[in-house]
Design a protein around this motif. Structure first.
Motif, PDB file in Angstrom:
ATOM      1  N   PHE A 109       0.868  -1.182   0.000  1.00  0.00           N
ATOM      2  CA  PHE A 109       0.000   0.000   0.000  1.00  0.00           C
ATOM      3  C   PHE A 109       0.904   1.230   0.000  1.00  0.00           C
ATOM      4  O   PHE A 109       1.911   1.256   0.703  1.00  0.00           O
ATOM      5  CB  PHE A 109      -0.888   0.031   1.258  1.00  0.00           C
ATOM      6  N   GLN A 110       0.527   2.269  -0.746  1.00  0.00           N
ATOM      7  CA  GLN A 110       1.329   3.500  -0.708  1.00  0.00           C
ATOM      8  C   GLN A 110       0.846   4.464   0.371  1.00  0.00           C
ATOM      9  O   GLN A 110       1.594   5.334   0.798  1.00  0.00           O
ATOM     10  CB  GLN A 110       1.272   4.250  -2.051  1.00  0.00           C
ATOM     11  N   HIS A 111      -0.413   4.317   0.768  1.00  0.00           N
ATOM     12  CA  HIS A 111      -1.010   5.263   1.717  1.00  0.00           C
ATOM     13  C   HIS A 111      -1.770   4.503   2.799  1.00  0.00           C
ATOM     14  O   HIS A 111      -2.246   3.390   2.574  1.00  0.00           O
ATOM     15  CB  HIS A 111      -1.956   6.227   0.994  1.00  0.00           C
ATOM     16  N   PHE A 112      -1.910   5.149   3.951  1.00  0.00           N
ATOM     17  CA  PHE A 112      -2.558   4.539   5.110  1.00  0.00           C
ATOM     18  C   PHE A 112      -3.454   5.585   5.753  1.00  0.00           C
ATOM     19  O   PHE A 112      -3.031   6.716   5.977  1.00  0.00           O
ATOM     20  CB  PHE A 112      -1.474   4.100   6.105  1.00  0.00           C
ATOM     21  N   MET A 113      -4.716   5.217   6.026  1.00  0.00           N
ATOM     22  CA  MET A 113      -5.649   6.123   6.696  1.00  0.00           C
ATOM     23  C   MET A 113      -6.383   5.365   7.785  1.00  0.00           C
ATOM     24  O   MET A 113      -6.688   4.188   7.633  1.00  0.00           O
ATOM     25  CB  MET A 113      -6.685   6.670   5.714  1.00  0.00           C
ATOM     26  N   ARG A 114      -6.654   6.085   8.840  1.00  0.00           N
ATOM     27  CA  ARG A 114      -7.459   5.498   9.912  1.00  0.00           C
ATOM     28  C   ARG A 114      -8.922   5.832   9.680  1.00  0.00           C
ATOM     29  O   ARG A 114      -9.251   6.901   9.172  1.00  0.00           O
ATOM     30  CB  ARG A 114      -6.988   6.040  11.259  1.00  0.00           C
ATOM     31  N   LYS A 115      -9.785   4.881  10.054  1.00  0.00           N
ATOM     32  CA  LYS A 115     -11.232   5.109   9.961  1.00  0.00           C
ATOM     33  C   LYS A 115     -11.680   5.997  11.102  1.00  0.00           C
ATOM     34  O   LYS A 115     -11.127   5.897  12.194  1.00  0.00           O
ATOM     35  CB  LYS A 115     -11.986   3.776  10.047  1.00  0.00           C
ATOM     36  N   PRO A 116     -12.687   6.783  10.909  1.00  0.00           N
ATOM     37  CA  PRO A 116     -13.374   7.000   9.635  1.00  0.00           C
ATOM     38  C   PRO A 116     -12.533   7.905   8.736  1.00  0.00           C
ATOM     39  O   PRO A 116     -11.840   8.814   9.206  1.00  0.00           O
ATOM     40  CB  PRO A 116     -14.675   7.692  10.043  1.00  0.00           C
ATOM     41  N   ALA A 117     -12.598   7.642   7.444  1.00  0.00           N
ATOM     42  CA  ALA A 117     -11.828   8.435   6.482  1.00  0.00           C
ATOM     43  C   ALA A 117     -12.322   9.867   6.485  1.00  0.00           C
ATOM     44  O   ALA A 117     -13.524  10.116   6.558  1.00  0.00           O
ATOM     45  CB  ALA A 117     -11.978   7.834   5.087  1.00  0.00           C
ATOM     46  N   GLN A 118     -11.406  10.793   6.437  1.00  0.00           N
ATOM     47  CA  GLN A 118     -11.765  12.204   6.311  1.00  0.00           C
ATOM     48  C   GLN A 118     -11.971  12.468   4.821  1.00  0.00           C
ATOM     49  O   GLN A 118     -11.012  12.391   4.037  1.00  0.00           O
ATOM     50  CB  GLN A 118     -10.656  13.088   6.873  1.00  0.00           C
ATOM     51  N   PRO A 119     -13.215  12.753   4.408  1.00  0.00           N
ATOM     52  CA  PRO A 119     -13.527  12.847   2.974  1.00  0.00           C
ATOM     53  C   PRO A 119     -12.606  13.766   2.178  1.00  0.00           C
ATOM     54  O   PRO A 119     -12.079  13.361   1.142  1.00  0.00           O
ATOM     55  CB  PRO A 119     -14.965  13.356   2.957  1.00  0.00           C
ATOM     56  N   GLU A 120     -12.405  14.973   2.628  1.00  0.00           N
ATOM     57  CA  GLU A 120     -11.585  15.921   1.868  1.00  0.00           C
ATOM     58  C   GLU A 120     -10.144  15.432   1.731  1.00  0.00           C
ATOM     59  O   GLU A 120      -9.542  15.527   0.670  1.00  0.00           O
ATOM     60  CB  GLU A 120     -11.632  17.300   2.528  1.00  0.00           C
ATOM     61  N   ARG A 121      -9.616  14.870   2.808  1.00  0.00           N
ATOM     62  CA  ARG A 121      -8.239  14.357   2.785  1.00  0.00           C
ATOM     63  C   ARG A 121      -8.113  13.174   1.821  1.00  0.00           C
ATOM     64  O   ARG A 121      -7.155  13.092   1.048  1.00  0.00           O
ATOM     65  CB  ARG A 121      -7.825  13.957   4.199  1.00  0.00           C
ATOM     66  N   LEU A 122      -9.081  12.269   1.862  1.00  0.00           N
ATOM     67  CA  LEU A 122      -9.043  11.102   0.987  1.00  0.00           C
ATOM     68  C   LEU A 122      -9.177  11.501  -0.480  1.00  0.00           C
ATOM     69  O   LEU A 122      -8.422  11.027  -1.330  1.00  0.00           O
ATOM     70  CB  LEU A 122     -10.137  10.100   1.368  1.00  0.00           C
TER      71      LEU A 122
END
Length: 136
Positions: A109-122
């Motif tokens: 994976f190139q990117h990692f996000m924690r839930k809940p995803a922040q819409p604008e950031r994603l």
């Protein structure tokens, strides 16, 4: 949103076993112009990524039976065999442990996000990463 669809003509596979998370990600991405294929587990996700060669994949790490690490390994193996540019891959999880972030990057994976995803950031991350991928 400024009215422009930042993900127009971008194909994204979303893999999440939680229906509300899968549906909200799908709606958010489609509102930005993306063509979204949603899958509820790694097996469906592998089928989707191998048959559609998406621009991007957003995958939950904790899935029933086979996890998100299985999916990314299958995707990366197929890209190497087919000599295709790697899809942008975002791991998404509720885990806060740094070990998950490190493992996800190490596995492909190139990117990692924690839930809940922040819409604008994603959306911004996908738009930038897919744009860079297309330019190379």
């Amino acid at each position: 949103m400024n009215g422009a669809q930042r993900l127009e003509r971008v194909t994204v596979v979303v893999v999440d076993d939680e229906p509300s998370s899968r549906e909200s990600l799908t709606m958010m991405l489609e509102a930005e112009g993306a063509r979204v294929v949603a899958a509820r587990d790694a097996e469906e996700g592998v089928e989707a990524v191998l048959s559609r060669t998406p621009d991007a994949v957003i995958c939950d790490l904790d899935l029933p039976a086979m996890d998100g690490f299985y999916l990314i390994q299958r995707l990366r193996d197929d890209e190497i065999r087919s000599n295709r540019a790697p899809a942008v891959a975002v791991a998404i999880t509720g885990h806060t442990d740094e070990a998950y972030r490190l493992r996800s990057i190490g596995e492909g994976f190139q990117h990692f996000m924690r839930k809940p995803a922040q819409p604008e950031r994603l959306i911004a991350l996908l738009a930038d990463a897919v744009g860079e991928r297309a330019a190379s």
